[in-house]
Design an enzyme around this catalytic site. Structure first.
Site, PDB file in Angstrom:
ATOM      1  CD  GLU A  26      -5.482  44.765  30.452  1.00  0.00           C
ATOM      2  OE1 GLU A  26      -6.155  44.031  31.337  1.00  0.00           O
ATOM      3  OE2 GLU A  26      -5.685  44.596  29.304  1.00  0.00           O
ATOM      4  CB  THR A  28       2.405  45.247  23.789  1.00  0.00           C
ATOM      5  OG1 THR A  28       2.471  46.663  23.918  1.00  0.00           O
ATOM      6  CG2 THR A  28       1.843  44.844  22.434  1.00  0.00           C
ATOM      7  CE1 TYR A  29       5.075  41.920  22.916  1.00  0.00           C
ATOM      8  CE2 TYR A  29       5.821  43.955  23.974  1.00  0.00           C
ATOM      9  CZ  TYR A  29       5.548  43.079  22.902  1.00  0.00           C
ATOM     10  OH  TYR A  29       6.005  43.693  21.694  1.00  0.00           O
ATOM     11  CE  LYS A  31      -5.545  40.918  32.947  1.00  0.00           C
ATOM     12  NZ  LYS A  31      -5.977  39.778  32.857  1.00  0.00           N
ATOM     13  CG  ASP A 149       4.893  49.977  20.490  1.00  0.00           C
ATOM     14  OD1 ASP A 149       4.226  51.075  19.538  1.00  0.00           O
ATOM     15  OD2 ASP A 149       4.376  49.470  21.169  1.00  0.00           O
TER      16      ASP A 149
HETATM   17  P1  AMP Z   1       3.691  48.626  29.288  1.00  0.00           P
HETATM   18  O1  AMP Z   1       3.352  47.149  29.138  1.00  0.00           O
HETATM   19  O2  AMP Z   1       5.127  48.943  30.012  1.00  0.00           O
HETATM   20  O3  AMP Z   1       3.374  49.484  28.410  1.00  0.00           O
HETATM   21  O4  AMP Z   1       2.949  49.152  30.522  1.00  0.00           O
HETATM   22  C1  AMP Z   1       1.645  49.153  30.460  1.00  0.00           C
HETATM   23  C2  AMP Z   1       1.219  50.399  31.613  1.00  0.00           C
HETATM   24  O5  AMP Z   1       1.353  49.756  32.898  1.00  0.00           O
HETATM   25  C3  AMP Z   1       1.910  51.461  31.216  1.00  0.00           C
HETATM   26  O6  AMP Z   1       1.203  52.474  30.755  1.00  0.00           O
HETATM   27  C4  AMP Z   1       1.998  52.102  33.021  1.00  0.00           C
HETATM   28  O7  AMP Z   1       0.752  52.821  33.384  1.00  0.00           O
HETATM   29  C5  AMP Z   1       1.978  50.644  33.882  1.00  0.00           C
HETATM   30  N1  AMP Z   1       3.387  50.392  34.052  1.00  0.00           N
HETATM   31  C6  AMP Z   1       4.399  49.828  33.390  1.00  0.00           C
HETATM   32  N2  AMP Z   1       5.423  49.782  34.031  1.00  0.00           N
HETATM   33  C7  AMP Z   1       5.285  50.501  35.263  1.00  0.00           C
HETATM   34  C8  AMP Z   1       6.001  50.526  36.122  1.00  0.00           C
HETATM   35  N3  AMP Z   1       7.428  50.247  36.255  1.00  0.00           N
HETATM   36  N4  AMP Z   1       5.611  51.368  37.384  1.00  0.00           N
HETATM   37  C9  AMP Z   1       4.432  51.916  37.200  1.00  0.00           C
HETATM   38  N5  AMP Z   1       3.482  51.461  36.231  1.00  0.00           N
HETATM   39  C10 AMP Z   1       3.843  50.827  35.215  1.00  0.00           C
END
Ligand code: AMP
Length: 316
Positions: A26, A28-29, A31, A149
């Site tokens: 999850e 900031t913006y 799932k 961030d």
């Molecule tokens: P974010 O919103 O980018 O901070 O993503 C939150 C969490 O989702 C991250 O800490 C990852 O664990 C997972 N996540 C985000 N983007 C990816 C991606 N491209 N591939 C795999 N997991 C992701």
């Protein structure tokens, strides 16, 4: 009207095009799901993003941000944006699905796995990750984009190749400020630069370099350098290590909006905060935690620092 020979693209909605496999995080913006593209079987990360509550459709500013993201994601150290799909949620509100390449872990989980086994992250691994981080940040800054961030949670990694990629980029201005605090870490202050904490209204690339420094120290010690729970505590953590700033070390500091009288501490020995880090690493770190933002080393310069001299950069 369709011209002879022209093919009509069939635009599938995100629901039709992807099979959601599981929620992986999850942000900031919204799932993030691991998903399979039905047409190709390719595994991707699907990020469902709410838009501003009062906007109808996708505002042009958002489209601009998405195109910035697309441009930045050409860099090997920025997570690749493969596609963007528009949809509607149950309430009929517009949602965007951002389709990213899938990465199997993030730096937060990586650091945690070492902490749990009581091992240190090997110094050459730290060096390789730091170099990639500086390179990705240099690329973004070179295009005039601040991340704002940076934290281990949104630095994605491939465990096999040890590639590091910056995620959650450029979205800060396009998408709505989070209404809900999903988890403790989401709105973490730990990587936030002192000028931001003190209420500076103009900030620069230096805010990202502060975060890079905090991440560097955390890779060495496996614990956050400045683990504050609220803004004052966050500042006091910083002041205790680096000394309480004043007009001599940081001209203009006492004019910042949130400036108060603080307890007076002198600077501590910096190398003690990062035991085991080689001398050139301590020097690099020190140059990235300068109070005065304009004195802070920027990413491109950091990449040229002697700390990285013995790193094999062939594949980075
Ligand atoms: P974010 O919103 O980018 O901070 O993503 C939150 C969490 O989702 C991250 O800490 C990852 O664990 C997972 N996540 C985000 N983007 C990816 C991606 N491209 N591939 C795999 N997991 C992701």
């Amino acid at each position: 009207m369709e011209k002879p020979g022209e093919t009509i693209a069939v635009v599938l909605s995100a629901k039709e095009a992807f099979e959601k496999l599981e929620k992986v995080g999850e942000g900031t913006y919204g799932k993030v799901y691991r998903a399979r593209e039905k047409a190709t079987g390719k595994i991707v990360a699907l990020k469902k993003t709410r838009l501003h509550e009062d906007d109808e459709g996708v505002p042009p500013t958002t489209l601009r941000e998405v195109s910035i993201l697309r441009m930045l994601s050409r860099d090997p150290h920025v997570v690749r944006l493969l596609d963007v799909k528009q949809g509607q949620n149950k309430e009929g509100k517009t949602v965007l699905y951002l389709v990213f390449e899938y990465m199997d872990t993030d730096l937060k989980k990586f650091i945690r796995s070492f902490r749990q086994t009581g091992q240190n992250i090997p110094p050459p691994t730290i060096k390789g990750l730091m170099y990639q981080l500086c390179k990705g940040v240099a690329f973004c800054h070179g295009h005039g984009i601040l991340h704002r961030d940076l934290k281990p949670h949104n630095l994605l990694m491939d465990r096999k190749t040890m590639m590091l990629k910056i995620a959650d980029l450029g979205l800060a201005r396009a998408f709505t400020v989070p209404l809900k605090k999903y988890t403790h870490e989401i709105l973490t202050l730990w990587y936030r630069a002192p000028e931001v904490l003190l209420g500076a209204t103009h900030y620069s690339m230096a805010v990202d370099m502060w975060s890079v420094a905090c991440i560097f120290a955390e890779l060495v010690t496996k614990t956050a350098l400045f683990p504050g729970d609220f803004e004052l505590q966050q500042l006091l953590h910083i002041f205790r290590l680096l000394g309480t700033p004043n007009e001599d070390v940081w001209p203009g500091v006492s004019k910042l909006m949130n400036w108060h009288e603080y307890p007076q501490w002198g600077p501590q020995s910096f190398s003690k905060a990062v035991p085991g880090l080689e001398e050139t690493g301590v020097d690099l770190l020190f140059q990235m935690v300068q109070y005065e933002p304009s004195k802070r080393l920027f990413a491109k310069k950091a990449m040229e620092h002697p700390y990285f001299d013995d790193l094999d950069k062939t594949y980075l």
